[in-house]
Write a protein that holds these residues in place. Structure first.
Motif, PDB file in Angstrom:
ATOM      1  N   ALA A 150      38.007  49.668   8.795  1.00 25.86           N
ATOM      2  CA  ALA A 150      37.924  48.465   9.623  1.00 25.86           C
ATOM      3  C   ALA A 150      37.567  48.825  11.060  1.00 25.86           C
ATOM      4  O   ALA A 150      36.751  48.149  11.708  1.00 25.86           O
ATOM      5  N   ALA A 151      38.159  49.911  11.564  1.00 25.23           N
ATOM      6  CA  ALA A 151      37.886  50.320  12.936  1.00 25.23           C
ATOM      7  C   ALA A 151      36.447  50.785  13.115  1.00 25.23           C
ATOM      8  O   ALA A 151      35.829  50.547  14.159  1.00 25.23           O
ATOM      9  N   CYS A 152      35.894  51.460  12.114  1.00 29.33           N
ATOM     10  CA  CYS A 152      34.557  52.059  12.218  1.00 29.33           C
ATOM     11  C   CYS A 152      33.440  51.135  11.758  1.00 29.33           C
ATOM     12  O   CYS A 152      32.259  51.504  11.858  1.00 29.33           O
ATOM     13  N   ASP A 153      33.761  49.969  11.263  1.00 28.39           N
ATOM     14  CA  ASP A 153      32.759  49.091  10.667  1.00 28.39           C
ATOM     15  C   ASP A 153      31.606  48.821  11.635  1.00 28.39           C
ATOM     16  O   ASP A 153      31.810  48.403  12.770  1.00 28.39           O
ATOM     17  N   GLY A 207      36.304  56.426   6.985  1.00 31.12           N
ATOM     18  CA  GLY A 207      35.804  55.322   7.800  1.00 31.12           C
ATOM     19  C   GLY A 207      34.386  55.558   8.281  1.00 31.12           C
ATOM     20  O   GLY A 207      33.542  54.652   8.257  1.00 31.12           O
ATOM     21  N   ALA A 208      34.095  56.785   8.714  1.00 33.47           N
ATOM     22  CA  ALA A 208      32.751  57.091   9.186  1.00 33.47           C
ATOM     23  C   ALA A 208      31.739  57.063   8.049  1.00 33.47           C
ATOM     24  O   ALA A 208      30.611  56.579   8.210  1.00 33.47           O
ATOM     25  N   VAL A 209      32.127  57.579   6.885  1.00 31.01           N
ATOM     26  CA  VAL A 209      31.227  57.546   5.720  1.00 31.01           C
ATOM     27  C   VAL A 209      30.902  56.106   5.352  1.00 31.01           C
ATOM     28  O   VAL A 209      29.730  55.761   5.091  1.00 31.01           O
ATOM     29  N   ALA A 210      31.903  55.245   5.325  1.00 30.23           N
ATOM     30  CA  ALA A 210      31.686  53.860   4.930  1.00 30.23           C
ATOM     31  C   ALA A 210      30.733  53.135   5.875  1.00 30.23           C
ATOM     32  O   ALA A 210      29.973  52.260   5.452  1.00 30.23           O
ATOM     33  N   SER A 211      30.757  53.495   7.160  1.00 27.29           N
ATOM     34  CA  SER A 211      29.904  52.818   8.138  1.00 27.29           C
ATOM     35  C   SER A 211      28.530  53.479   8.270  1.00 27.29           C
ATOM     36  O   SER A 211      27.642  52.922   8.922  1.00 27.29           O
ATOM     37  N   GLY A 212      28.370  54.669   7.684  1.00 27.02           N
ATOM     38  CA  GLY A 212      27.125  55.400   7.849  1.00 27.02           C
ATOM     39  C   GLY A 212      26.966  55.994   9.238  1.00 27.02           C
ATOM     40  O   GLY A 212      25.850  56.302   9.666  1.00 27.02           O
TER      41      GLY A 212
END
Length: 316
Positions: free
Chosen positions: A62-65, A95-100
Protein backbone atom coordinates in the motif's frame (compact mmCIF):
# COMPACT_ATOMS: atom_id res chain seq x y z
CA UNK A 1 1.21 -2.30 -12.74
CA UNK A 2 3.03 0.46 -14.62
CA UNK A 3 4.43 3.12 -12.33
CA UNK A 4 3.92 6.85 -12.85
CA UNK A 5 7.07 8.58 -13.98
CA UNK A 6 7.85 10.66 -10.92
CA UNK A 7 6.52 9.31 -7.64
CA UNK A 8 9.31 8.78 -5.12
CA UNK A 9 8.27 6.94 -1.97
CA UNK A 10 10.31 7.37 1.21
CA UNK A 11 9.82 4.70 3.86
CA UNK A 12 10.81 5.74 7.37
CA UNK A 13 10.19 9.39 6.49
CA UNK A 14 9.98 10.34 10.15
CA UNK A 15 13.56 9.26 10.84
CA UNK A 16 16.77 11.21 10.42
CA UNK A 17 17.80 9.76 7.05
CA UNK A 18 14.26 9.44 5.69
CA UNK A 19 13.30 13.02 6.48
CA UNK A 20 16.53 14.25 4.90
CA UNK A 21 15.73 12.26 1.74
CA UNK A 22 12.22 13.76 1.64
CA UNK A 23 13.70 17.27 1.75
CA UNK A 24 16.27 16.48 -0.94
CA UNK A 25 13.66 14.99 -3.28
CA UNK A 26 11.33 17.95 -2.74
CA UNK A 27 14.19 20.37 -3.45
CA UNK A 28 14.79 18.58 -6.76
CA UNK A 29 11.13 18.97 -7.70
CA UNK A 30 10.11 15.32 -7.39
CA UNK A 31 6.66 14.20 -6.31
CA UNK A 32 7.10 12.52 -2.93
CA UNK A 33 5.08 10.20 -0.72
CA UNK A 34 6.49 10.30 2.81
CA UNK A 35 5.61 7.16 4.76
CA UNK A 36 5.78 6.60 8.50
CA UNK A 37 3.63 5.30 11.33
CA UNK A 38 2.41 8.72 12.46
CA UNK A 39 1.59 10.27 9.10
CA UNK A 40 3.29 13.49 10.21
CA UNK A 41 5.86 14.80 7.75
CA UNK A 42 7.39 18.20 6.88
CA UNK A 43 5.02 20.48 4.99
CA UNK A 44 6.89 20.79 1.70
CA UNK A 45 5.68 21.37 -1.87
CA UNK A 46 4.96 18.13 -3.68
CA UNK A 47 5.08 15.99 -0.52
CA UNK A 48 2.12 13.86 0.52
CA UNK A 49 1.93 12.10 3.87
CA UNK A 50 1.07 8.42 4.15
CA UNK A 51 0.43 6.77 7.48
CA UNK A 52 1.35 3.12 7.21
CA UNK A 53 2.99 0.07 8.71
CA UNK A 54 5.58 -1.43 6.36
CA UNK A 55 6.41 -4.43 8.52
CA UNK A 56 3.85 -6.49 6.60
CA UNK A 57 3.78 -7.14 2.87
CA UNK A 58 0.27 -5.70 2.69
CA UNK A 59 1.31 -2.48 4.40
CA UNK A 60 4.43 -2.16 2.28
CA UNK A 61 2.49 -2.73 -0.95
CA UNK A 62 0.00 0.00 0.00
CA UNK A 63 2.83 2.39 0.85
CA UNK A 64 4.73 1.70 -2.39
CA UNK A 65 1.74 1.65 -4.74
CA UNK A 66 2.47 3.58 -7.92
CA UNK A 67 6.07 4.33 -7.00
CA UNK A 68 8.84 4.90 -9.51
CA UNK A 69 11.57 4.79 -6.85
CA UNK A 70 11.29 3.56 -3.25
CA UNK A 71 13.81 4.65 -0.60
CA UNK A 72 14.03 2.14 2.26
CA UNK A 73 15.18 4.36 5.13
CA UNK A 74 13.20 2.61 7.87
CA UNK A 75 14.75 0.57 10.66
CA UNK A 76 13.65 -1.04 13.92
CA UNK A 77 15.14 0.07 17.22
CA UNK A 78 18.90 -0.61 17.32
CA UNK A 79 18.67 -3.40 19.86
CA UNK A 80 15.96 -5.17 17.79
CA UNK A 81 17.71 -5.27 14.42
CA UNK A 82 18.36 -9.01 14.48
CA UNK A 83 14.78 -9.95 15.31
CA UNK A 84 12.89 -7.39 13.21
CA UNK A 85 15.01 -5.87 10.41
CA UNK A 86 15.05 -8.83 7.97
CA UNK A 87 11.28 -9.27 8.18
CA UNK A 88 10.71 -5.56 7.58
CA UNK A 89 13.07 -5.54 4.59
CA UNK A 90 11.41 -8.63 3.13
CA UNK A 91 8.08 -6.79 3.29
CA UNK A 92 9.61 -3.73 1.61
CA UNK A 93 11.02 -5.92 -1.16
CA UNK A 94 7.51 -7.26 -1.81
CA UNK A 95 6.11 -3.74 -1.88
CA UNK A 96 8.69 -2.56 -4.39
CA UNK A 97 8.21 -5.63 -6.59
CA UNK A 98 4.44 -5.12 -6.64
CA UNK A 99 4.82 -1.49 -7.75
CA UNK A 100 7.56 -2.19 -10.29
CA UNK A 101 9.72 0.40 -8.54
CA UNK A 102 13.46 0.70 -8.18
CA UNK A 103 14.50 0.16 -4.54
CA UNK A 104 17.22 2.22 -2.84
CA UNK A 105 18.35 0.79 0.50
CA UNK A 106 19.94 3.13 3.06
CA UNK A 107 22.62 0.86 4.50
CA UNK A 108 25.65 1.17 6.78
CA UNK A 109 29.11 -0.42 7.08
CA UNK A 110 28.54 -3.13 9.68
CA UNK A 111 28.84 -6.06 7.26
CA UNK A 112 32.61 -5.66 6.81
CA UNK A 113 33.49 -6.42 10.41
CA UNK A 114 36.88 -5.34 11.82
CA UNK A 115 39.08 -3.73 9.18
CA UNK A 116 42.66 -2.46 9.02
CA UNK A 117 42.38 -0.28 5.89
CA UNK A 118 39.80 2.18 4.51
CA UNK A 119 36.60 0.34 3.57
CA UNK A 120 35.80 -0.20 -0.10
CA UNK A 121 32.82 -1.88 -1.72
CA UNK A 122 34.79 -4.94 -2.80
CA UNK A 123 35.69 -5.97 0.74
CA UNK A 124 34.26 -9.31 1.93
CA UNK A 125 31.36 -9.37 4.36
CA UNK A 126 33.49 -10.58 7.25
CA UNK A 127 31.35 -9.49 10.22
CA UNK A 128 30.70 -12.22 12.77
CA UNK A 129 28.54 -10.21 15.17
CA UNK A 130 24.74 -10.49 14.88
CA UNK A 131 24.10 -6.96 13.62
CA UNK A 132 26.84 -7.21 11.03
CA UNK A 133 25.54 -10.55 9.77
CA UNK A 134 21.98 -9.17 9.53
CA UNK A 135 23.23 -6.27 7.44
CA UNK A 136 25.21 -8.63 5.21
CA UNK A 137 22.26 -10.99 4.73
CA UNK A 138 19.85 -8.19 3.82
CA UNK A 139 22.32 -6.78 1.27
CA UNK A 140 22.92 -10.20 -0.24
CA UNK A 141 19.18 -10.88 -0.56
CA UNK A 142 18.50 -7.51 -2.21
CA UNK A 143 21.33 -7.85 -4.72
CA UNK A 144 20.25 -11.43 -5.50
CA UNK A 145 16.79 -10.07 -6.35
CA UNK A 146 18.43 -7.63 -8.74
CA UNK A 147 20.51 -10.31 -10.43
CA UNK A 148 17.42 -12.47 -10.89
CA UNK A 149 15.58 -9.63 -12.57
CA UNK A 150 12.90 -9.59 -9.89
CA UNK A 151 13.68 -6.11 -8.60
CA UNK A 152 15.92 -3.17 -9.51
CA UNK A 153 18.11 -2.37 -6.49
CA UNK A 154 20.89 -0.01 -5.49
CA UNK A 155 22.40 0.23 -2.00
CA UNK A 156 23.92 3.35 -0.45
CA UNK A 157 26.20 2.88 2.56
CA UNK A 158 27.07 5.57 5.08
CA UNK A 159 29.01 5.66 8.33
CA UNK A 160 27.74 7.04 11.67
CA UNK A 161 25.63 10.06 10.80
CA UNK A 162 24.95 13.43 12.35
CA UNK A 163 23.15 16.56 11.27
CA UNK A 164 19.79 18.30 11.62
CA UNK A 165 17.33 15.74 13.01
CA UNK A 166 20.07 13.27 13.95
CA UNK A 167 19.14 12.32 17.50
CA UNK A 168 19.56 8.53 17.68
CA UNK A 169 23.26 8.51 16.91
CA UNK A 170 26.49 8.26 18.89
CA UNK A 171 27.22 11.95 18.25
CA UNK A 172 23.68 13.21 18.75
CA UNK A 173 22.20 14.15 22.09
CA UNK A 174 25.23 12.87 24.01
CA UNK A 175 27.55 15.29 22.19
CA UNK A 176 25.59 18.17 20.63
CA UNK A 177 22.72 18.23 23.10
CA UNK A 178 24.96 17.83 26.12
CA UNK A 179 27.42 20.50 24.97
CA UNK A 180 24.65 23.06 24.45
CA UNK A 181 23.27 22.35 27.92
CA UNK A 182 26.64 22.65 29.60
CA UNK A 183 26.74 18.96 30.45
CA UNK A 184 29.61 16.57 29.86
CA UNK A 185 29.82 15.62 26.18
CA UNK A 186 30.33 11.84 26.09
CA UNK A 187 32.38 10.45 23.22
CA UNK A 188 31.88 6.73 22.57
CA UNK A 189 35.34 5.14 22.44
CA UNK A 190 38.87 6.55 22.51
CA UNK A 191 39.42 10.16 21.45
CA UNK A 192 42.42 9.51 19.21
CA UNK A 193 41.08 7.20 16.49
CA UNK A 194 40.08 8.59 13.05
CA UNK A 195 36.47 7.90 12.17
CA UNK A 196 34.38 8.68 9.10
CA UNK A 197 31.16 10.55 9.85
CA UNK A 198 28.35 11.07 7.36
CA UNK A 199 26.36 14.32 7.34
CA UNK A 200 22.64 13.73 6.88
CA UNK A 201 22.04 16.12 3.94
CA UNK A 202 25.06 14.58 2.17
CA UNK A 203 23.63 11.08 2.73
CA UNK A 204 20.33 12.23 1.25
CA UNK A 205 22.01 13.71 -1.84
CA UNK A 206 23.95 10.50 -2.33
CA UNK A 207 20.89 8.27 -2.04
CA UNK A 208 18.85 10.40 -4.43
CA UNK A 209 21.74 10.30 -6.91
CA UNK A 210 21.51 6.50 -6.81
CA UNK A 211 17.74 6.69 -7.31
CA UNK A 212 18.07 8.95 -10.34
CA UNK A 213 20.92 7.16 -12.16
CA UNK A 214 20.66 3.76 -13.86
CA UNK A 215 24.42 3.26 -13.44
CA UNK A 216 23.81 2.70 -9.73
CA UNK A 217 21.65 -0.38 -10.31
CA UNK A 218 22.70 -3.75 -8.98
CA UNK A 219 25.51 -2.49 -6.76
CA UNK A 220 26.36 -1.21 -3.29
CA UNK A 221 27.96 2.23 -3.07
CA UNK A 222 29.81 4.06 -0.31
CA UNK A 223 28.33 7.55 -0.06
CA UNK A 224 30.74 10.49 0.01
CA UNK A 225 31.62 12.02 3.38
CA UNK A 226 34.01 14.68 4.64
CA UNK A 227 37.47 13.70 5.83
CA UNK A 228 37.59 11.43 8.89
CA UNK A 229 38.05 13.04 12.29
CA UNK A 230 39.30 11.83 15.63
CA UNK A 231 36.96 12.27 18.57
CA UNK A 232 39.23 14.98 19.91
CA UNK A 233 39.08 16.96 16.66
CA UNK A 234 35.31 16.51 16.35
CA UNK A 235 34.78 17.84 19.87
CA UNK A 236 37.16 20.74 19.16
CA UNK A 237 34.91 21.76 16.25
CA UNK A 238 31.84 21.63 18.51
CA UNK A 239 33.51 23.70 21.19
CA UNK A 240 34.89 26.21 18.68
CA UNK A 241 31.44 26.75 17.21
CA UNK A 242 30.00 27.27 20.70
CA UNK A 243 32.75 29.75 21.46
CA UNK A 244 33.39 28.40 24.93
CA UNK A 245 35.08 25.42 26.54
CA UNK A 246 32.87 22.42 27.20
CA UNK A 247 33.40 19.46 29.48
CA UNK A 248 34.05 16.24 27.57
CA UNK A 249 34.96 12.68 28.42
CA UNK A 250 35.36 9.42 26.49
CA UNK A 251 33.01 6.53 27.18
CA UNK A 252 35.44 3.62 27.46
CA UNK A 253 34.84 -0.09 27.17
CA UNK A 254 34.55 -0.62 30.93
CA UNK A 255 31.92 2.11 31.29
CA UNK A 256 30.08 0.85 28.20
CA UNK A 257 29.80 -2.60 29.78
CA UNK A 258 28.63 -1.13 33.08
CA UNK A 259 25.98 1.12 31.52
CA UNK A 260 24.95 -1.73 29.25
CA UNK A 261 23.68 -3.65 32.25
CA UNK A 262 20.75 -1.23 32.46
CA UNK A 263 20.61 0.29 28.95
CA UNK A 264 20.04 -2.15 26.04
CA UNK A 265 21.12 0.36 23.39
CA UNK A 266 24.45 0.99 25.11
CA UNK A 267 24.84 -2.75 25.66
CA UNK A 268 24.40 -3.35 21.93
CA UNK A 269 27.38 -1.08 21.15
CA UNK A 270 29.70 -3.70 22.60
CA UNK A 271 29.50 -6.09 19.66
CA UNK A 272 30.85 -3.41 17.29
CA UNK A 273 33.45 -1.86 19.60
CA UNK A 274 36.04 -2.46 16.85
CA UNK A 275 34.45 0.55 15.13
CA UNK A 276 35.65 2.69 18.06
CA UNK A 277 39.05 1.41 19.17
CA UNK A 278 40.83 1.63 15.79
CA UNK A 279 40.53 3.66 12.56
CA UNK A 280 37.11 3.31 10.94
CA UNK A 281 37.35 5.04 7.58
CA UNK A 282 35.28 4.72 4.42
CA UNK A 283 36.43 5.19 0.82
CA UNK A 284 33.81 6.61 -1.57
CA UNK A 285 36.07 7.09 -4.58
CA UNK A 286 34.09 4.62 -6.71
CA UNK A 287 30.99 6.77 -6.24
CA UNK A 288 32.72 9.94 -7.43
CA UNK A 289 34.47 8.17 -10.32
CA UNK A 290 31.10 6.95 -11.55
CA UNK A 291 28.74 9.85 -10.88
CA UNK A 292 31.15 12.77 -10.99
CA UNK A 293 32.29 15.33 -8.43
CA UNK A 294 30.32 15.44 -5.19
CA UNK A 295 30.85 18.45 -2.94
CA UNK A 296 30.56 17.20 0.62
CA UNK A 297 29.69 19.59 3.42
CA UNK A 298 32.90 20.55 5.28
CA UNK A 299 32.97 19.27 8.84
CA UNK A 300 32.96 22.76 10.45
CA UNK A 301 29.88 23.78 8.44
CA UNK A 302 28.11 20.51 9.24
CA UNK A 303 28.85 20.89 12.96
CA UNK A 304 27.55 24.48 12.92
CA UNK A 305 24.30 23.47 11.19
CA UNK A 306 23.79 20.59 13.62
CA UNK A 307 24.25 22.85 16.62
CA UNK A 308 21.74 25.29 15.13
CA UNK A 309 19.21 22.47 14.85
CA UNK A 310 19.80 21.39 18.45
CA UNK A 311 19.34 24.98 19.63
CA UNK A 312 15.95 25.02 17.93
CA UNK A 313 15.08 21.49 19.11
CA UNK A 314 16.52 21.12 22.63
CA UNK A 315 16.78 17.57 23.96
CA UNK A 316 15.47 16.69 27.43
Amino acid sequence: MSAPSDLHVVLGAGGAIGSSVVRELAARGHRVRAVNRSGRVPALPGVEAHRGDITSAEGAKAACDGAHVVYHCAAPAYQRWVEEFPRMTDAVREGAVASGAKLIFADNLYMYGPVSTPMTEDMPYAARNPKGRVRAEMSEALLADHRSGRLRVAIGRASDYYGPGGVNTVVGATVFGAALQGKVARWVGPLDQPHSFSYLPDIARGLVTLGDDVRADGQAWHLPAAEPLTGRRFLDLVFAELGRPVKAAPLGRFMQRALGLVNPTVRALGETWYQRDRPFVTDASRFTRTFGPFTVTPNPDAVAATLDWYRANPTP
